[in-house]
Design an enzyme around this catalytic site. Structure first.
Site, mmCIF file in Angstrom:
data_model
loop_
_atom_site.group_PDB
_atom_site.id
_atom_site.type_symbol
_atom_site.label_atom_id
_atom_site.label_comp_id
_atom_site.label_asym_id
_atom_site.label_seq_id
_atom_site.Cartn_x
_atom_site.Cartn_y
_atom_site.Cartn_z
ATOM 1 C CD GLU A 145 -2.982 -1.082 2.197
ATOM 2 O OE1 GLU A 145 -2.735 -0.533 3.271
ATOM 3 O OE2 GLU A 145 -4.075 -1.570 1.915
ATOM 4 C CD GLU A 202 -3.528 -6.338 2.502
ATOM 5 O OE1 GLU A 202 -4.300 -5.641 3.188
ATOM 6 O OE2 GLU A 202 -2.296 -6.209 2.529
HETATM 7 C C1 IPT Z 1 -4.188 -2.967 4.976
HETATM 8 C C2 IPT Z 1 -2.730 -3.421 5.094
HETATM 9 O O1 IPT Z 1 -2.113 -3.635 3.866
HETATM 10 C C3 IPT Z 1 -2.569 -4.641 5.950
HETATM 11 O O2 IPT Z 1 -1.220 -4.803 6.264
HETATM 12 C C4 IPT Z 1 -3.385 -4.543 7.184
HETATM 13 O O3 IPT Z 1 -2.906 -3.458 7.902
HETATM 14 C C5 IPT Z 1 -4.826 -4.347 6.803
HETATM 15 O O4 IPT Z 1 -5.018 -3.284 5.968
HETATM 16 C C6 IPT Z 1 -5.722 -4.074 7.979
HETATM 17 O O5 IPT Z 1 -5.732 -5.147 8.824
HETATM 18 S S1 IPT Z 1 -4.355 -1.206 5.172
HETATM 19 C C7 IPT Z 1 -5.941 -0.734 4.490
HETATM 20 C C8 IPT Z 1 -7.084 -1.142 5.318
HETATM 21 C C9 IPT Z 1 -5.962 0.739 4.386
#
Ligand code: IPT
Length: 961
Positions: free
Chosen positions: A184, A273
């Site tokens: 990100e 993700e």
């Molecule tokens: C995204 C991250 O890439 C991951 O590492 C983790 O932090 C996750 O979210 C939340 O649990 S951040 C995104 C929600 C802006």
């Protein structure tokens, strides 16, 4: 002959659906086009879930979790690699024991999973420093940039981790199929850095496609810089449509529709993700997070994403969350448990979310035309405008996929309609019924093994060619109507073995009409095709099925808690299954007449020792009308857990006493710091500047009093949930909460002038004018802030004291944190409490001279340790996850560090989080021997201690990892 040919063809087709990595190490090539990834030219739908090995410090249990992923139909696992976890100091890296990522990658391959490798360098993940080791805070150069200082540091990490990943790539016969650069990386970006990560990866032998996960619909490393420096081959998007508000689990997509964007024309849609749980920012407890992201959310959002976007690459965050043991948490967002409300709980138990993953995952794996689809016109829902459809079709096979859902995505009622469906095999009127906040993916024009499925309003879970016939599992909402139409060259014979199914034949088509109710069974033979057994169930019945492959082809199993794998030898089907008392039904090729159930299916598969002495139960089975083998598995033996008695206690904190010898402590005398946050008083007291990065830190300040001092003013930054305790000349003065940040790093908020203030009046008569006075401060530092916006200001927040004054009188400071790094448990397990420095948490420590007292007895301010030990002898060949439960109400006046056999497995206290139960993972826990529990209780006031404490079992099955 034709029949034989079609059987052979079907077998070949079946093999082609096995998309997981080969267990033997053959090199393969990874390519992609606008539709999907391909391995050696064969398309795959990547169905991955996230796992953090660093949140499960037990190598044996990695296998358990990864096998559970595979058994849910995942064909991949996404792995962050935490730099902080491996590196206690610059140039020092440890990949042994619980940090053995080589073993992790071998285990992933043995479990039959591809790997998306995500070594950062920055990973976020609510982990300390976002994966950055705390020593990086003292390195010049902005984190997540190409600036010197940081550049040498991250290159060092990459050159350690990349070669390990490289040797496990698909191209080398291993499981790694993708390499994800950074995480990100959207704000304060530096293209040279983003490019350099990829150049280093290539130089270190990474040959698989490089991806990155863009946040928040930004798509930066794809569209804007599609060909420029920093651009990756396959950018993907992170999406958390359900938010992290677990306290309000009825929310429905507050953060949007959750449709993954197509970022570039030449690549597949990649949900890098996709939300599969949530962090518990509001302390609502993870059960609520599991509700917020439960099966309804999964059905609606995941299926929408699949059919509306045509995504073929999915990675769900998290598949299994685990534990922020030691000082692993980024303290502002999470507490000890990182359960995440995931499909598999922290204690490795399967939930209804797992069932939904399994229904969807099996579908993706079995119905291969899904890997290549284009949007097409969708059928009309006549009779009810409340329902709507979206459709895609495979351009080569014509197979159609139709999503049926409510037009209003928030609708909660049940609606019915007739689909007027122009399918590849003809035009059909079929009934559909959709509950509010549900969605169905229906299939038409599909070569289902040796059959031709014209259309069905049941969803396909899976199908397999078993012993010369097709066995298919279809499902639908309990009570909803279903219709399935199959094509034949002549009238087949239809036998309804179970359930109420109406069959009608005409015009080359067999139409079955029914309501989804329990599990209906229909046997169709003749008609110019090989036989088919149709199993049509409700969602719940479908979820009871497991699929495993053997050398002789796939088997299906109904019942048991979990099927990890299966083998077929002679007439014996051996299932590596987790079982309780209950029915088991096995659909296997004809030679099979007997069923054995045990912990491991094959001898010598992977971790050889695991199979030794494993007892297999023969299950007495009878053959059913469905041609399956039906039997009953035994109940697991009861697991007895001892009571926790025999506690002994000892108070510590000798550091508070004026006479304590601190001459060997580090002098805290720096006048400058690399921190972007200037010190508020000198000398600099930032713990990281003196090499103390994790856990509690002691300060002792000596000053010659003038006699006019009346007050002590302190300030500390600890991260959320931290605090500090203060003594003057051995007298306890009180405590204060530590600050979260000196400066948020967010341009919209001004620097915080007073992050964690504490003012302490000096009682009259306590000062010794003209003599040495000693100020002792114990600071509970909580792990490090992340660096999400890549501006250094958040990540480089100091820890420990940031200001100290006693009316302007000069103070000479010394500081003491953790005494070196625990070689077994790594850099994040222990901090600088006296007991930790002296080994009071370790199993071998002799505590016989300690006073016999239970933890619930009244505490004095400062630190009190409690120890006890207990014997375990859990039934062999069973999996009994054990937890530690704190009864009673926790106090905000104490915090408890919990050590199991020397490992810091968590923190307890009213200010620490909502947690009352703590997982004691096997591996750290000796299930067949003696175990030591140690508690370090820091009390801010005189208060009754925590307790009573007890052990409990989260579950009990035969089998296990
Ligand atoms: C995204 C991250 O890439 C991951 O590492 C983790 O932090 C996750 O979210 C939340 O649990 S951040 C995104 C929600 C802006």
């Amino acid at each position: 002959m034709r029949r034989l040919l079609s059987v052979l063809l079907a077998l070949l087709l079946t093999c082609a659906t096995l998309t997981a990595p080969a267990r033997a190490g053959t090199a393969r090539e990874v390519t992609y086009d606008q539709y999907s990834l391909m391995v050696d030219g064969r398309r795959i739908v990547l169905q991955s879930a996230e796992f953090h090995y660093f949140r499960l410090p037990s190598q044996e249990l990695w296998r358990d979790v990864l096998e559970k992923f595979r058994a849910a139909g995942f064909n991949a696992v996404s792995l962050y690699f935490s730099w902080a976890y491996h590196s206690p100091a610059p140039g020092v890296y440890d990949f042994g024991g619980v940090r053995d990522v080589d073993r992790l990658l071998r285990t992933a391959r043995e479990a039959g999973l591809y790997v998306i490798a995500r070594p950062g360098p920055y990973i976020n993940a609510e982990s300390t420093g976002g994966g950055f080791p705390a020593w990086l805070k003292t390195v010049p150069g902005r984190g997540r940039s190409f600036e010197p200082g940081y550049r040498e540091a991250y290159r060092e990490w990459l050159h350690r981790i990349n070669p390990i990943i490289a040797r496990h790539q698909v191209t080398n016969g291993g499981p790694v199929i993708l390499y994800n650069a950074e995480n990100e990386y959207q704000v304060n970006t530096d293209a040279a850095y983003m490019q350099d990560i990829q150049d280093q990866a290539r130089a270190d032998g990474i040959t698989v496609p490089i991806t990155t996960n863009d946040c928040c619909d930004a798509g930066s490393w794809s569209s804007t810089w599609a060909t420029g420096p920093g651009a990756v081959q396959i950018p993907g998007v992170d999406d958390y449509p359900q938010s992290f508000e677990c306290a309000n689990p009825e929310l429905w997509g507050p953060w949007g529709e959750g449709l993954t964007e197509k970022l570039r024309d030449d690549i597949p849609v990649f949900a890098a993700e996709y939300q599969a749980g949530a962090i518990d920012v509001g302390n609502a407890g993870y059960d609520r997070c599991r509700q917020l992201t439960g099966p309804a959310f999964m059905k609606f959002f995941y299926k929408n994403n699949l059919i509306q976007t045509g995504a073929t690459m999915f990675s769900y965050y998290m598949g299994y969350g685990g534990t922020n043991w030691g000082w692993l948490a980024q303290p502002n967002d999470v507490y000890t448990s990182y359960d995440y409300g995931a499909a598999i709980t922290e204690a490795r138990r399967l939930t209804p979310k797992y069932d939904e993953f399994k229904r969807q995952g099996y579908f993706l794996e079995a119905v291969t035309p899904l890997a290549k689809t284009d949007a097409v016109t969708s059928p009309a829902t006549s009779g009810n405008a409340a329902l709507t459809t979206v459709a895609r079709a495979n351009p080569d096979t014509g197979t159609q996929f139709v999503l049926v859902r409510h037009a209003d995505r928030a609708a909660t009622g049940t609606d019915s309609a007739t689909l007027d469906w122009a399918a590849p095999d003809g035009r059909y009127q079929v009934p559909v019924q959709v509950k509010g906040r549900d969605a169905h993916v229906l299939v038409a024009g599909y070569d289902l093994g040796g059959q031709r499925l014209a259309v069905s309003t049941s969803e396909i879970m899976t199908h397999a060619a078993i012993g010369g016939r097709d066995v298919a599992v279809l499902y639908g909402t309990a009570g909803s109507p279903g219709a399935t139409v199959l094509r034949y060259s002549s009238q087949p014979s239809v036998k309804v073995l179970e359930g109420a199914v109406r069959a009608a034949y005409g015009g080359g088509e067999l139409r079955l009409d029914y309501a989804h109710d329990g599990l209906a069974r229909v046997l169709v033979t003749g008609g110019g095709r090989r036989p088919m057994l149709l199993l049509i169930g409700t969602d719940e019945e479908a979820a009871r099925f497991w699929r495993a492959s053997t050398a002789a082809g796939p088997v299906l199993v109904r019942g048991t808690e979990l099927v990890r794998s299966a083998t077929l030898r002679g007439d014996v089907v051996r299932l590596a299954a987790d079982t309780v008392a209950g029915e088991v039904e096995v659909f296997a090729p004809p030679p099979a007449r007997r069923v054995e159930v045990g912990p491991r299916a094959e001898i010598g598969r992977g971790g050889a020792a695991a199979s030794q002495g494993a007892a297999h139960d023969e299950v007495r089975v009878t053959r059913t009308a469905s041609g399956s083998l039906l039997g009953v598995t035994r109940a697991p033996a009861a697991a007895k857990l001892p009571e926790l008695t025999g506690w002994r206690a000892r108070a510590e904190a000798p550091e508070a006493a004026p006479g304590f010898d601190d001459s060997r402590w580090t002098a805290a005398d720096h006048t400058t710091t690399t921190s972007p946050h200037p010190p508020r008083t000198l000398p600099v007291l930032y713990a990281d500047d003196y090499g103390f990065h994790y856990g509690n830190v002691w300060y002792r300040g000596h000053f010659t009093a003038t006699g006019t001092e009346t007050r002590i003013d302190l300030n500390a930054i600890t991260g959320l949930r931290g605090n500090y305790l203060v003594w003057l000349n051995g007298r306890y003065l009180g405590s204060a909460a530590g600050g979260v940040q000196a400066d948020s790093g967010d341009q919209s908020t001004p620097p915080n002038p007073d992050p964690g203030p504490g003012h302490f009046d000096i009682p009259t008569g306590l000062l010794k004018p003209g003599a040495d006075n000693v100020l002792a401060v114990l600071v509970a530092n909580m792990g490090h802030n992340d660096d999400w916006i890549a501006d250094d200001l958040r990540f480089k927040q100091p820890r420990g004291l940031v200001a100290a004054s006693v009316g302007g009188t000069p103070i000479a400071w010394r500081i003491q944190g953790a005494a070196g790094v625990d070689r077994v448990r790594g850099p994040l397990s222990t901090g600088g409490l006296y007991g930790e420095r002296t080994g009071w948490h370790l199993p071998r420590y002799q505590d016989r001279s300690w006073k016999e007292t239970a933890p619930a007895t009244p505490l004095t301010p400062g630190v009190t340790w409690y120890r006890t030990s207990f014997e375990l002898d859990l039934p062999k060949g069973q999996d009994v996850p054990v937890g530690l439960r704190f009864g009673g109400d926790p106090s905000p006046e104490y915090r408890v560090l919990i050590f199991l056999n020397g490992w810091n497995v968590g923190q307890y206290g009213a200010d620490i989080g909502p947690q009352r139960e703590f997982s004691l993972p096997a591996g750290l826990l000796d299930e067949h021997g003696n175990n030591t529990l140690a508690l370090a209780v820091t009390a801010e006031r005189p208060v009754a201690g925590p307790g009573p404490l007890s052990l409990f079992a989260y579950g009990n099955v035969r089998g296990g990892p």
